[in-house]
Design an enzyme around this catalytic site. Structure first.
Site, short mmCIF file in Angstrom:
data_model
loop_
_atom_site.label_atom_id
_atom_site.label_comp_id
_atom_site.label_asym_id
_atom_site.label_seq_id
_atom_site.Cartn_x
_atom_site.Cartn_y
_atom_site.Cartn_z
N CYS A 343 -1.73 0.71 3.02
CA CYS A 343 -2.34 0.25 4.28
C CYS A 343 -1.87 -1.18 4.46
O CYS A 343 -2.14 -2.03 3.59
CB CYS A 343 -3.86 0.35 4.16
N CYS A 346 -4.46 -4.03 4.31
CA CYS A 346 -5.04 -4.17 2.96
C CYS A 346 -4.00 -4.80 2.03
O CYS A 346 -4.33 -5.63 1.17
CB CYS A 346 -5.44 -2.81 2.40
P1 FAD Z 1 -13.36 1.77 -4.52
O1 FAD Z 1 -13.64 0.41 -3.99
O2 FAD Z 1 -12.04 2.38 -4.23
O3 FAD Z 1 -13.55 1.68 -6.10
C1 FAD Z 1 -13.11 2.73 -6.97
C2 FAD Z 1 -13.92 2.70 -8.25
O4 FAD Z 1 -13.76 1.44 -8.87
C3 FAD Z 1 -15.42 2.82 -7.98
O5 FAD Z 1 -15.82 4.17 -7.93
C4 FAD Z 1 -16.00 2.11 -9.15
O6 FAD Z 1 -16.08 2.95 -10.27
C5 FAD Z 1 -14.99 1.01 -9.44
N1 FAD Z 1 -15.33 -0.28 -8.84
C6 FAD Z 1 -15.58 -0.53 -7.53
N2 FAD Z 1 -15.77 -1.84 -7.35
C7 FAD Z 1 -15.65 -2.43 -8.54
C8 FAD Z 1 -15.73 -3.78 -8.98
N3 FAD Z 1 -15.96 -4.78 -8.13
N4 FAD Z 1 -15.56 -4.05 -10.29
C9 FAD Z 1 -15.30 -3.06 -11.16
N5 FAD Z 1 -15.20 -1.78 -10.80
C10 FAD Z 1 -15.37 -1.45 -9.52
N6 FAD Z 1 -10.18 -0.88 2.53
C11 FAD Z 1 -10.57 -1.41 3.72
O7 FAD Z 1 -11.28 -0.75 4.48
N7 FAD Z 1 -10.17 -2.69 4.09
C12 FAD Z 1 -9.41 -3.47 3.28
O8 FAD Z 1 -9.04 -4.59 3.64
C13 FAD Z 1 -9.00 -2.92 2.01
N8 FAD Z 1 -8.23 -3.64 1.17
C14 FAD Z 1 -7.81 -3.08 0.01
C15 FAD Z 1 -6.98 -3.81 -0.84
C16 FAD Z 1 -6.52 -3.24 -2.02
C17 FAD Z 1 -5.62 -4.05 -2.89
C18 FAD Z 1 -6.89 -1.90 -2.36
C19 FAD Z 1 -6.37 -1.27 -3.61
C20 FAD Z 1 -7.71 -1.18 -1.53
C21 FAD Z 1 -8.19 -1.75 -0.35
N9 FAD Z 1 -9.05 -1.05 0.49
C22 FAD Z 1 -9.42 -1.59 1.68
C23 FAD Z 1 -9.66 0.22 0.05
C24 FAD Z 1 -11.03 -0.07 -0.62
O9 FAD Z 1 -10.90 -1.07 -1.64
C25 FAD Z 1 -11.63 1.16 -1.30
O10 FAD Z 1 -10.71 1.71 -2.20
C26 FAD Z 1 -12.05 2.22 -0.30
O11 FAD Z 1 -12.95 1.67 0.65
C27 FAD Z 1 -12.75 3.40 -1.02
O12 FAD Z 1 -13.89 2.90 -1.66
P2 FAD Z 1 -14.68 3.65 -2.79
O13 FAD Z 1 -16.12 3.58 -2.45
O14 FAD Z 1 -14.07 4.99 -3.04
O15 FAD Z 1 -14.52 2.75 -4.12
#
Ligand code: FAD
Length: 417
Positions: A343, A346
């Site tokens: 993305c 992101c």
């Molecule tokens: P995710 O945030 O994907 O987390 C995956 C797993 O990691 C979680 O289930 C948990 O077990 C663990 N976890 C979560 N947070 C933490 C933490 N703080 N410390 C330790 N472990 C943790 N999405 C957007 O909408 N806007 C953006 O600007 C954006 N920027 C991104 C930048 C990057 C570099 C990446 C890799 C992804 C980005 N995304 C963005 C996607 C977003 O970060 C999430 O991956 C997405 O929203 C799905 O969220 P999720 O609830 O599945 O958990």
């Protein structure tokens, strides 16, 4: 005066949560304004590098994932120098394009699922010295969000008044974060824990921005999403704690290099990126940028912040040189993994923040005060590193500001019930 109260220190620092909150109240309006000035607003980044680790097919086609560009500025290459903790987007090389960051707020994009999980997994699992092994696999034992919601947001000692555990409700969360760091602590050195905290803090800060500027798909409105905040942050206090930790780390790095930044020419924004309006007002603009930057620097230099983090406590043992090398290698890998983020927007913010944190780590751990002397070493930091560092501080500061907003939103929902 009395900002760094003895209670509630943030682990690995001698600063209290309250200190950072008080500092942020002062800092946020200033850094928020500073990053709108031409020098800090244009960031050169190559968004078209291929993912070097796996075939990335998960490109996000949502409109919210796309990036608004400023002018193109030609072809190029990337490199890192020995001191660098990440790949630097170099202003002088022809690759990449200038992005006006103010046109591309970091917020919810809809990028999620396998692609984003693969990136986070790669960052934690392959590059975190094995600290996050339990990570993605372990969701068992996660608290039932609903019942825990109220106590998590308000907290045993109050959401806004962290107790000696940091947040007063850290037992609520399972899986990632503190528990892992604690269980690994017996055999894990401080540097490795530091590394994990930095990554987790970055991840948490990104999540806060997503929740704070969320698209309500039913109304098409962008607004804070409390449930998102509760699910991702409030029920995981250690993640929030890691954002505070990153605040201390970046503030300390900027303070350490403050004399260098005072001598830095912040009047020069890249010609190719400046719009006609901005370039007409350069002289007046220069002065305004300079004085605002000085105000930000003075905040970072306050003694309660400056003494809140002791970089000299890290990388001191007999295996310090090896650890430092590992640390750098891992961090550089993280910046390359950013090319796998499917993305554009992101990827932009991911790259910028990894570069900003990399610059902070470089200032703290790779440069001594002689090297930071602006007279001896005026070209030490490239423009893009300075831009990334201050914008990263802005990201963190805005996250902390949003946490405060969420506290108030939650309080309002309680009153309404
Ligand atoms: P995710 O945030 O994907 O987390 C995956 C797993 O990691 C979680 O289930 C948990 O077990 C663990 N976890 C979560 N947070 C933490 C933490 N703080 N410390 C330790 N472990 C943790 N999405 C957007 O909408 N806007 C953006 O600007 C954006 N920027 C991104 C930048 C990057 C570099 C990446 C890799 C992804 C980005 N995304 C963005 C996607 C977003 O970060 C999430 O991956 C997405 O929203 C799905 O969220 P999720 O609830 O599945 O958990």
């Amino acid at each position: 005066e009395g900002y760094c109260s003895p209670s509630g220190p943030i682990e690995h620092t001698s600063c209290a949560y309250e200190t950072i909150e008080a500092v942020n109240t002062e800092l946020f309006p200033k850094i928020h304004e500073l990053v709108e000035h031409p020098f800090f607003r244009y960031y050169k980044v190559d968004l078209f590098r291929e993912c070097p680790f796996w075939q990335e097919n998960g490109f996000c086609m949502n409109r919210a994932c796309s990036v608004e560009e400023t002018e193109e500025d030609g072809p190029s290459s990337c490199y890192f120098r020995d001191d660098d903790f990440c790949f630097i987007e170099d202003d002088s090389t022809p690759d990449g394009q200038y992005i006006d960051l103010t046109l591309n707020p970091e917020r919810f994009t809809g990028y999620a699922g396998d692609s984003s999980h693969a990136v986070w997994r790669a960052i934690y699992k392959e590059n975190c010295f094995g600290l996050s092994e339990a990570g993605f696999a372990s969701t068992a034992g996660r608290p039932a969000a609903k019942e825990q919601l109220a106590s998590a947001v308000v907290g045993a000692g109050g959401f806004s008044t962290p107790n000696e555990n940091g947040w007063g409700f850290s037992k609520l969360s399972e899986g990632w974060g503190t528990e892992m760091v604690k269980s690994a602590s017996a055999e894990t050195c401080e540097e490795k824990k530091l590394y994990y905290r930095v990554i987790s803090g970055l991840h948490a800060s990104i999540s806060i921005h997503i929740c704070a500027d969320y698209l309500d798909t039913t109304t098409g409105e962008w607004k804070p999403n409390l449930q998102c905040f509760v699910n991702r942050l409030a029920t995981h206090p250690e993640r929030l704690s890691n954002v505070y930790f990153n605040a201390v780390l970046v503030l300390r790095a900027i303070a350490r290099a403050a004399p260098y930044f005072r001598a830095y020419d912040v009047g020069v924004a890249p010609r190719t990126a400046i719009s006609a309006k901005d370039s007409c007002s350069t002289t007046a603009g220069d002065k305004a940028t300079r004085s605002l930057l000085d105000e930000v620097l003075s905040i970072t230099e306050r003694s309660d912040i400056a003494s809140g983090f002791d970089e000299a406590a890290f990388f001191q043992g007999p295996d310090a040189p090896i650890l430092k090398e590992q640390f750098k290698t891992h961090f550089r890998n993280v910046s390359r993994i950013m090319d796998c983020v499917g993305c554009d927007k992101c990827r932009l913010w991911g790259k910028l923040q990894v570069s900003g944190i990399g610059t902070a780590l470089k200032i703290l751990f790779a440069l001594d005060s002689k090297q930071l002397d602006p007279k001896r070493n005026p070209d030490l930091l490239q423009r893009s590193e300075v831009v990334a560092l201050f914008n990263t501080l802005h990201r963190i500061s805005e996250s902390l500001n949003s946490v405060e907003d969420f506290r108030q939103i939650y309080a309002a929902t309680q009153l309404a019930e």
